[in-house]
Design a protein around this motif. Structure first.
Motif, PDB file in Angstrom:
ATOM      1  N   CYS A   1      15.656  -5.893-110.859  1.00 32.52           N
ATOM      2  CA  CYS A   1      15.456  -4.475-110.593  1.00 32.52           C
ATOM      3  C   CYS A   1      14.985  -4.290-109.154  1.00 32.52           C
ATOM      4  CB  CYS A   1      14.404  -3.897-111.541  1.00 32.52           C
ATOM      5  SG  CYS A   1      14.729  -4.212-113.306  1.00 32.52           S
TER       6      CYS A   1
ATOM      7  N   CYS B   1      18.428  -2.733-112.253  1.00 35.57           N
ATOM      8  CA  CYS B   1      18.302  -2.150-113.591  1.00 35.57           C
ATOM      9  C   CYS B   1      18.062  -0.643-113.555  1.00 35.57           C
ATOM     10  CB  CYS B   1      17.195  -2.849-114.369  1.00 35.57           C
ATOM     11  SG  CYS B   1      15.505  -2.470-113.775  1.00 35.57           S
ATOM     12  N   GLU B   2      17.397  -0.132-112.499  1.00 36.67           N
ATOM     13  CA  GLU B   2      17.100   1.305-112.438  1.00 36.67           C
ATOM     14  C   GLU B   2      18.357   2.134-112.182  1.00 36.67           C
ATOM     15  OE1 GLU B   2      13.587  -0.813-110.329  1.00 36.67           O
ATOM     16  OE2 GLU B   2      15.776  -0.984-110.431  1.00 36.67           O
ATOM     17  N   GLY B   3      19.396   1.482-111.690  1.00 39.95           N
ATOM     18  CA  GLY B   3      20.617   2.157-111.282  1.00 39.95           C
ATOM     19  C   GLY B   3      20.957   1.745-109.870  1.00 39.95           C
ATOM     20  N   THR B   4      22.200   1.863-109.511  1.00 39.86           N
ATOM     21  CA  THR B   4      22.597   1.450-108.181  1.00 39.86           C
ATOM     22  C   THR B   4      23.687   2.353-107.627  1.00 39.86           C
ATOM     23  OG1 THR B   4      23.165  -0.482-106.823  1.00 39.86           O
ATOM     24  CG2 THR B   4      24.401  -0.193-108.876  1.00 39.86           C
TER      25      THR B   4
ATOM     26  N   SER C   1      29.986  -1.270-117.196  1.00 43.16           N
ATOM     27  CA  SER C   1      28.743  -1.840-117.722  1.00 43.16           C
ATOM     28  C   SER C   1      27.564  -1.665-116.768  1.00 43.16           C
ATOM     29  CB  SER C   1      28.947  -3.335-118.005  1.00 43.16           C
ATOM     30  OG  SER C   1      29.173  -4.050-116.793  1.00 43.16           O
ATOM     31  N   ILE C   2      27.774  -0.945-115.669  1.00 42.15           N
ATOM     32  CA  ILE C   2      26.748  -0.799-114.634  1.00 42.15           C
ATOM     33  C   ILE C   2      26.249   0.642-114.588  1.00 42.15           C
ATOM     34  CG2 ILE C   2      26.294  -0.958-112.157  1.00 42.15           C
ATOM     35  CD1 ILE C   2      28.421  -3.154-112.033  1.00 42.15           C
ATOM     36  N   LYS C   3      24.943   0.814-114.469  1.00 42.11           N
ATOM     37  CA  LYS C   3      24.352   2.139-114.346  1.00 42.11           C
ATOM     38  C   LYS C   3      24.465   2.588-112.895  1.00 42.11           C
ATOM     39  CE  LYS C   3      20.034   4.671-115.220  1.00 42.11           C
ATOM     40  NZ  LYS C   3      18.605   4.520-115.631  1.00 42.11           N
ATOM     41  N   LEU C   4      25.326   3.560-112.633  1.00 42.76           N
ATOM     42  CA  LEU C   4      25.562   4.044-111.281  1.00 42.76           C
ATOM     43  C   LEU C   4      24.861   5.371-111.040  1.00 42.76           C
ATOM     44  CD1 LEU C   4      29.414   3.373-110.870  1.00 42.76           C
ATOM     45  CD2 LEU C   4      27.526   1.962-110.015  1.00 42.76           C
TER      46      LEU C   4
ATOM     47  N   ASN D   1      24.764   9.086-109.387  1.00 44.02           N
ATOM     48  CA  ASN D   1      25.797  10.082-109.116  1.00 44.02           C
ATOM     49  C   ASN D   1      25.827  10.329-107.607  1.00 44.02           C
ATOM     50  OD1 ASN D   1      27.752  12.058-109.392  1.00 44.02           O
ATOM     51  ND2 ASN D   1      26.306  13.648-110.002  1.00 44.02           N
TER      52      ASN D   1
END
Length: 341
Positions: free
Chosen positions: A149, A245-248, A308-311, A313
């Motif tokens: 993260c 993990c928080e987003g990217t 599968s990845i937290k993107l 916006n």
């Protein structure tokens, strides 16, 4: 009479050769991808078109600075690849010109939206996701935890172990800067970067340098686009790659025709060539693992699985605007870079 005819034929043939050479033309390209991919594009286009390509490799920030400096007398026709934020700033400053390729209908929705934001002064050619890479061997030798993260990178155990590029010269690092601002809010993002500064060993000039250093064991952790880190892993280096993990955030690699291009017809031919499915599919031959913009192109199996990845916006219109870029870069330089590490 025969001598005259032979002489006339020689002149005609000579003119024909000159005409063919003129028809083949030439093209000046700034390339902001990896050198190997730049060379592949140059070789394929020259072989197919007969057009002589002069290509220089520079990072996105450096390319933008060159185009801006040469605005009154452009020395470049096409700027290919590099993070879209810089391409958008060039578009918003009218440094590039509008062109809508007949292949634009084949592109992924995100690439077409990018072109719309740029008023067709740029177009998306690939997508790349920001990630964290680390040398597994070095991590074990130093008995360090594996980062997963953004917050993990603040661990004092990583002091002097992390590299990231300078966002003034690197499109990769500007995407990282804009990503943190969008994730945490501007003030909290800068507070995070001030804390992270203590663990940074070097702010490199190019976005790929941190991953290369980690691969060689010169550092342990790199903040970089996942496709560049994957390239090191495929080459056999002990690099692990994770999205935070928080987003990217992510980039849309851009392509733009420079305003006032001296070789406009050749520039449009290259533009169409670069958007073709077969051209984009061939990128894997240069170990380029981005996600292609042409929906008919083959996605490299090594490419990140975006589903599968937290993107985040990502707001390309805002973070590609000259005002926002200038503000964030000035603040980063004064609050982060000028304080050293």
């Amino acid at each position: 009479m025969k001598r005259f005819l032979r002489h006339s034929v020689a002149i005609v043939l000579g003119l024909g050769v000159m005409s063919a050479a003129h028809a083949a033309g030439k093209l000046n390209v700034l390339c902001s991808a990896d050198l190997e991919w730049c060379q592949l594009m140059k070789a394929r286009f020259e072989k197919e078109s007969g057009i002589q390509v002069s290509m220089i490799r520079k990072s996105a920030g450096e390319s933008f600075a060159q185009i801006q400096a040469q605005a009154k007398n452009p020395q470049v026709d096409v700027w290919w690849a590099g993070s879209g934020d810089a391409h958008l700033q060039a578009a918003f400053e009218n440094l590039t010109q509008s062109y809508q390729s007949p292949l634009q209908s084949q592109l992924q929705p995100w690439a077409r939206v990018f072109a719309t934001v740029a008023q067709n002064r740029s177009v998306g050619i690939y997508q790349g996701v920001l990630g964290i890479g680390y040398n597994e061997n070095e991590l074990k030798q130093r008995n360090l935890p594996a980062p997963k993260c953004w917050k993990d990178l603040l661990n004092p155990a990583y002091k002097g172990e992390i590299q990231i590029a300078n966002p003034n010269s690197s499109g990769t690092s500007y995407v990282a800067l804009a990503t943190l601002v969008q994730l945490f809010g501007e003030d909290k993002a800068f507070a995070y970067m001030r804390s992270l500064n203590a663990n940074i060993s070097q702010y490199t000039d190019t976005g790929v340098a941190p991953g290369e250093a980690a691969s060689r064991g010169e550092s342990t952790v790199a903040i970089e686009f996942m496709h560049d880190l994957i390239k090191q892993k495929v080459a056999g280096f002990p690099i692990a790659v994770v999205p935070a993990c928080e987003g990217t955030g992510y980039e849309i690699g851009g392509m733009s025709i420079v305003a006032g291009a001296k070789n406009l017809d050749e520039a449009k031919r290259f533009y169409d060539f670069a958007l073709r499915a077969d051209t984009q599919t061939a990128a894997v031959d240069a170990k380029a693992y981005q996600i292609p913009s042409n929906a008919q192109a083959t996605v490299p199996p090594q490419a990140p699985n975006v589903a599968s990845i937290k993107l985040v916006n990502y707001d390309f219109a805002k973070y590609g605007s000259p005002q926002t870029r200038k503000h964030l870069l000035q603040r980063w330089t004064s609050e982060i870079y000028s304080h050293g590490n």
